[in-house]
Scaffold this motif. Sequence first.
Motif: not given
Length: 412
Positions: A7-13, A357-361, A365-371
């Motif tokens: 998984g990759n959502g906030g749930r996985a976090s 984080y959820a839709g973010a990668d 060393n920056k975190v950017v939105t992905t979802g």
Amino acid sequence: MRLLIVGNGGRASALALKLSEDTRITKMFFAPGNATTQKIGENINETDILKLRDFAVKQNVDLTIVGPEAPLVEGIVDEFKKVDLRVFGPSKKAASLEGSKAFSKKFMQTYGIKTAKAVIFDSYPEAKEYLQSQKFPLVIKASGLAGGKGVVIAEDLEHAEGTIHDFMIKRIFGDAGIQVVIEEFLQGFEASIIAFSNGHQFFPCVAAKDYKKAGNGDTGPNTGGMGSVAPSPEFTDAHNRDFVQNIMNPTLEGLKKEGLGFKGFIFFGLMVTANGTYLLEYNMRLGDPETQVLMPLLENNLVDVIEDCLQGKELNLQFKNKKAVCLVVCSGGYPKNYETGYEITGVDKVKNSTILYAGADYRGNKVVTTGGRVLNIVALGDTYEEARKKVYEDAVPIHFDYAFYRDDIAKF
Ligand code: AMP
Ligand code: GLY
């Protein structure tokens, strides 16, 4: 212990954070993961279930936990079990209680589970004909998986006809809309109950509340969830007795009779009306964003609880006597069209909450939105107001272009 979390959502976090308390775990893989899980374990850019199976074998993974519905419906649990991998989740057949709304509605009707009256159609002319004699609003559901977007509350005949045309003829959700469930509209409040199943018994968590609509005051389109609260302040002991007697116990009976017993999570999506508690849907997994408020309240060690389920043992779930609130920060435009790739800043200024984080990668060393649902702000308090204050204060310094969130999460 070596774990794989799919998984990759906030749930996985939320799972990652809960599991990171366990010193027996030496390695966690996340497939595909996000910016939070990357710091806790190792992200694996893989979603193909057979490749994940081979990966788990090669990496000596001791336990796999599956977050999202798609791999469960595809049969990831069956594939893992064929090669003796230990995995927590339902078989492909049991997952069709989520993957096919037609199948789950028939199951509910067969086993006397309290649910909205409904008729299933796989013929467009018959569905259209049926609509002519109905009262509105009416609920129209694409039977297959549609990422939470396949349910439409049709306000009038024209809207209903347009919807079945979109689903069955235009096929806006592909094969997921070939079959539709048309059901009675229920008015009330919703509650989410997630239970652990040990193969023959269910052990429910405290009820949670998910805020499904995009806008304040429950307006606008349905989303994957804009926030959550646990325990639900609305769901009383009386509602719970109704749930256990008329929904949970007959579900267990039905699963036994159908030979569908499984070891995994089951999520009951409930609507509480003036006539009692009704089942809207099953999800055969943890909820998102419900998991984000349940995990910080759960006192038990998660691996121990899952191990006990896998061995068919009884559980004694304990929850903290606190209130948990989760605020979801989204990309502008969500749940419709939105852009990604915006840098997220200010997370280092957060004081009293946990950022998941959820839709973010990470990009460098920056975190950017992905979802669409970018990050979750989670806090506990002795009261809802205390937890709510923490998450909203901590939302202030967080920035990315076009970010938005609801203002009324946990406002009672
Ligand atoms: P489902 O995926 O079946 O849970 O439906 C998604 C959302 O649509 C639910 O969380 C409710 O907000 C709404 N919904 C589904 N079925 C009904 C119903 N029979 N009456 C009113 N709202 C419904
Ligand atoms: N929050 C509802 C779901 O996970 O489907």
